[in-house]
Design a protein around this motif. Sequence first.
Motif, PDB file in Angstrom:
ATOM      1  N   VAL A  12      63.671  60.140   2.613  1.00 46.77           N
ATOM      2  CA  VAL A  12      63.965  58.931   3.389  1.00 46.77           C
ATOM      3  C   VAL A  12      63.380  59.145   4.771  1.00 46.77           C
ATOM      4  O   VAL A  12      63.728  60.105   5.460  1.00 46.77           O
ATOM      5  N   GLY A  13      62.474  58.271   5.178  1.00 48.92           N
ATOM      6  CA  GLY A  13      61.817  58.403   6.474  1.00 48.92           C
ATOM      7  C   GLY A  13      61.750  57.083   7.201  1.00 48.92           C
ATOM      8  O   GLY A  13      62.532  56.162   6.944  1.00 48.92           O
ATOM      9  N   THR A  14      60.778  56.984   8.077  1.00 45.68           N
ATOM     10  CA  THR A  14      60.646  55.798   8.913  1.00 45.68           C
ATOM     11  C   THR A  14      60.243  54.556   8.118  1.00 45.68           C
ATOM     12  O   THR A  14      60.367  53.446   8.625  1.00 45.68           O
ATOM     13  N   GLY A  15      59.785  54.731   6.911  1.00 47.36           N
ATOM     14  CA  GLY A  15      59.404  53.593   6.081  1.00 47.36           C
ATOM     15  C   GLY A  15      60.586  52.842   5.488  1.00 47.36           C
ATOM     16  O   GLY A  15      60.437  51.720   5.015  1.00 47.36           O
ATOM     17  N   GLN A  16      61.767  53.446   5.495  1.00 46.99           N
ATOM     18  CA  GLN A  16      62.970  52.800   4.996  1.00 46.99           C
ATOM     19  C   GLN A  16      63.831  52.378   6.183  1.00 46.99           C
ATOM     20  O   GLN A  16      63.819  53.013   7.225  1.00 46.99           O
ATOM     21  N   ALA A  17      64.575  51.312   6.014  1.00 49.71           N
ATOM     22  CA  ALA A  17      65.464  50.831   7.075  1.00 49.71           C
ATOM     23  C   ALA A  17      66.834  51.477   6.913  1.00 49.71           C
ATOM     24  O   ALA A  17      67.806  50.831   6.538  1.00 49.71           O
TER      25      ALA A  17
END
Length: 152
Positions: A12-17
Amino acid sequence: KLPPQDHPDLIVGTGQADDSGVLRVSEDKAIILTVDFFPAIVDDPYVFGQVAAANAMSDVYAMGGEPVSALNIIGFPEGKLEIEALELLMRGGADKVNEAGAVIVGGHTLIDSELKYGLSIVGIIHPDDIVLTAGARPGDSLVLTKPLGTGI
């Protein structure tokens, strides 16, 4: 407009909210990383420390993880508050972190115009057990832990 980070162990990184990031460290272990930092929301520095710590750790709990360590982040208005307020703030945060079975390992303090406090939390979780707050769909269950609209 920054591009999402790309790494083979980034779950889970910056691409997920989501409120936290998750990075796989082994086949059966991942770390949850999160940070929360905000101005004082109550007048009592000890209580503010407790609230800020509980709020920061809640991001780890929301993903199904267990907090293991924390770093303090403090903006302190030198000359506006007594140093005892800083001590109470840090004690409140530490007491709440310790109550959760985690430990404060350090942190950073700077001079600021107003009191601010938060923590960066590291938690652990099995990679298969991660619960995401992003991606809810119609029909999903929602558990309310307090009445809506009550704020802090």
